[in-house]
Design a protein around this motif. Sequence first.
Motif, PDB file in Angstrom:
ATOM      1  N   LEU A 138       0.834  -1.204   0.000  1.00  0.00           N
ATOM      2  CA  LEU A 138       0.000   0.000   0.000  1.00  0.00           C
ATOM      3  C   LEU A 138       0.869   1.254   0.000  1.00  0.00           C
ATOM      4  CD1 LEU A 138      -2.822  -0.869   2.571  1.00  0.00           C
ATOM      5  CD2 LEU A 138      -2.804  -1.220   0.091  1.00  0.00           C
ATOM      6  N   TYR A 139       0.326   2.314  -0.626  1.00  0.00           N
ATOM      7  CA  TYR A 139       1.016   3.605  -0.683  1.00  0.00           C
ATOM      8  C   TYR A 139       0.025   4.698  -0.290  1.00  0.00           C
ATOM      9  CZ  TYR A 139       4.572   1.065  -3.293  1.00  0.00           C
ATOM     10  OH  TYR A 139       5.529   0.163  -3.666  1.00  0.00           O
ATOM     11  N   PHE A 140       0.524   5.670   0.489  1.00  0.00           N
ATOM     12  CA  PHE A 140      -0.344   6.693   1.056  1.00  0.00           C
ATOM     13  C   PHE A 140       0.031   8.079   0.546  1.00  0.00           C
ATOM     14  CE2 PHE A 140       0.316   3.232   4.082  1.00  0.00           C
ATOM     15  CZ  PHE A 140      -0.977   2.739   4.150  1.00  0.00           C
ATOM     16  N   THR A 141      -0.959   8.966   0.592  1.00  0.00           N
ATOM     17  CA  THR A 141      -0.780  10.351   0.156  1.00  0.00           C
ATOM     18  C   THR A 141      -0.496  11.227   1.364  1.00  0.00           C
ATOM     19  OG1 THR A 141      -2.343   9.986  -1.669  1.00  0.00           O
ATOM     20  CG2 THR A 141      -1.859  12.265  -1.074  1.00  0.00           C
ATOM     21  N   TYR A 142       0.597  11.973   1.293  1.00  0.00           N
ATOM     22  CA  TYR A 142       0.968  12.906   2.364  1.00  0.00           C
ATOM     23  C   TYR A 142       0.930  14.317   1.794  1.00  0.00           C
ATOM     24  CZ  TYR A 142       3.498  14.986   6.287  1.00  0.00           C
ATOM     25  OH  TYR A 142       3.846  15.746   7.375  1.00  0.00           O
ATOM     26  N   VAL A 143       0.192  15.206   2.465  1.00  0.00           N
ATOM     27  CA  VAL A 143       0.016  16.583   1.982  1.00  0.00           C
ATOM     28  C   VAL A 143       0.746  17.534   2.925  1.00  0.00           C
ATOM     29  CG1 VAL A 143      -1.636  18.355   1.312  1.00  0.00           C
ATOM     30  CG2 VAL A 143      -2.230  15.943   1.049  1.00  0.00           C
ATOM     31  N   PRO A 144       1.871  18.104   2.513  1.00  0.00           N
ATOM     32  CA  PRO A 144       2.660  18.985   3.389  1.00  0.00           C
ATOM     33  C   PRO A 144       2.132  20.407   3.430  1.00  0.00           C
ATOM     34  CG  PRO A 144       3.787  18.728   1.314  1.00  0.00           C
ATOM     35  CD  PRO A 144       2.554  17.876   1.214  1.00  0.00           C
ATOM     36  N   VAL A 145       0.836  20.570   3.571  1.00  0.00           N
ATOM     37  CA  VAL A 145       0.198  21.879   3.652  1.00  0.00           C
ATOM     38  C   VAL A 145      -0.098  22.172   5.117  1.00  0.00           C
ATOM     39  CG1 VAL A 145      -1.797  23.265   2.956  1.00  0.00           C
ATOM     40  CG2 VAL A 145      -0.769  21.656   1.343  1.00  0.00           C
ATOM     41  N   GLU A 146       0.179  23.389   5.534  1.00  0.00           N
ATOM     42  CA  GLU A 146       0.036  23.744   6.937  1.00  0.00           C
ATOM     43  C   GLU A 146      -1.402  23.631   7.428  1.00  0.00           C
ATOM     44  OE1 GLU A 146       2.353  24.074   8.931  1.00  0.00           O
ATOM     45  OE2 GLU A 146       4.148  24.700   7.842  1.00  0.00           O
ATOM     46  N   GLN A 147      -2.366  24.078   6.631  1.00  0.00           N
ATOM     47  CA  GLN A 147      -3.769  24.054   7.025  1.00  0.00           C
ATOM     48  C   GLN A 147      -4.582  23.297   5.980  1.00  0.00           C
ATOM     49  OE1 GLN A 147      -4.920  25.182   9.893  1.00  0.00           O
ATOM     50  NE2 GLN A 147      -2.946  26.025  10.541  1.00  0.00           N
ATOM     51  N   LEU A 148      -5.211  22.196   6.396  1.00  0.00           N
ATOM     52  CA  LEU A 148      -6.097  21.421   5.521  1.00  0.00           C
ATOM     53  C   LEU A 148      -7.528  21.612   6.000  1.00  0.00           C
ATOM     54  CD1 LEU A 148      -4.096  18.090   5.066  1.00  0.00           C
ATOM     55  CD2 LEU A 148      -4.370  19.940   3.415  1.00  0.00           C
TER      56      LEU A 148
END
Length: 495
Positions: free
Chosen positions: A140-150
């Motif tokens: 499995l592979y996951f999505t990582y979002v390096p945004v300060e505010q989601l």
Amino acid sequence: MEAYDGLIERGIPMADSLYDLQVDYVRHHGHFMVLSSPRGLKPEELSSFQMTMLSTNPVPKLLQVQLEAREGEIQLYYTITGKRILRHWLRLEKLSLYQFYSMLYQIASGLDDSRVYMLQPERYVLKDEFIYYGDSLDDLYFTYVPVEQLEGKATISEDLQHLASRWIHRVTELHGSGYQELMSYLTAEHFNLPELTQLLLKQMRLAAEVWKEQDEVPIRGARLERNAKVDSEVQFVEQHISPGETLFPLSAEGDGKALPEVKPNQLKRKSILMGATAILACCFVWKLYADTPGTRMLYICSAVTMLLVCAVFFLLRKQREQVFEENNSHMVVAEPYENMKINEADADDFLREIGLGQSNSSREVRSNSKTSMQTTPLLSSNATVLLGRLAQAGSPTNPYFEYSREGVRQTVIIHKSPFVIGRTELGVDWVWEEEGVSRLHAEIVKEGDSISIKDLGSRNGTFLNGELLVPYRVHPLKEGDIIKLITTDFVYKMR
């Protein structure tokens, strides 16, 4: 925002959304998922430290991400070449209980290990439409979002609750109270990732013990022979957990019920003991006959032997029923995941009552179509196809596809959203059994007054007006568009 509105007016494909970000897919020297913002993602909105860690250190189980700047706005490119979306797999396949816990364990351990790379577990996207798989569910592979505010991002425990409640409906066989224990812990105030991984490892061991005892293992809706892979998976779990170890002590407040003691070989040992006792008793009875042979003694010994066999059979059956009742006392009953199966006879009776029922002849045609490798041609030039069935003649009130087969005009009504086209009846809304069509080939999505199409990563692709679609990318449809699946052209019409 004006630039984004201009793209829509020019007919550029609209993207899906993730929190306050837009999702698109492109294919250029590889296949990529692209995250951007309709208002323009600025460099200061990203964590520069996390981007540096992601770009300089390949993090296990994370999709590789690259940053691209255009006119001062940032786009995140995730490499998905050779990978598939997990949600599409789950639409078609079933899960064993071991696979269920194993997938959650991969997530929990990945979140926990992310701290080694100075990443934040809260930035993982725990949605199965943004989780990808490679060669198997162990990859499995996951999505990582390096945004300060989601915007709208839920907590880790809430995301895991949602995933677990969705995936449990795909499990073929449930035993024990592990699912209740898991959900209880995910809602507990003292929730933390290290304890969650220990809990999941324990449930993997329990599921693997049951799995290992079976000669055949339920996977992908079929019965497959157990092989060395099962033993290796059991060995992996046993390396992390010793059978007598207490791994997950629940709090004194009573957040959940502890699992009963598991004795997988107890029934087998008792059965062997009773069988051996019966054999010894039979030997003693027939020794008496050997010492004093005669017709009367033969009848007596035969009768005693039959009584012994019947007694053993009765005791074994009683014991199995008792074990079955104990297991059912804490078993979870799962509802269907997405597609509920309805009794066909009851459904037909209901449709006939309201004037929409089918004749016996059309039902026979539909039944024959299930055993044939080709789609059954329609009997009338104005007939429509709805979920693989023959519908009454007349003009469709919903959008539809029109195509020609063997010189006969046929239509497919798009009566729901999403509307999935594929080769297999399981998980699709309309079956197209032409050679080369994938099990899940394409999907029609309706949002408001607009209708779009996306290719679901099919092997041979989907064409729109002669152009090969980028997998998973949303493409709007307009009157007269031609969609091609393998060799067949489907004309899209609004009315």
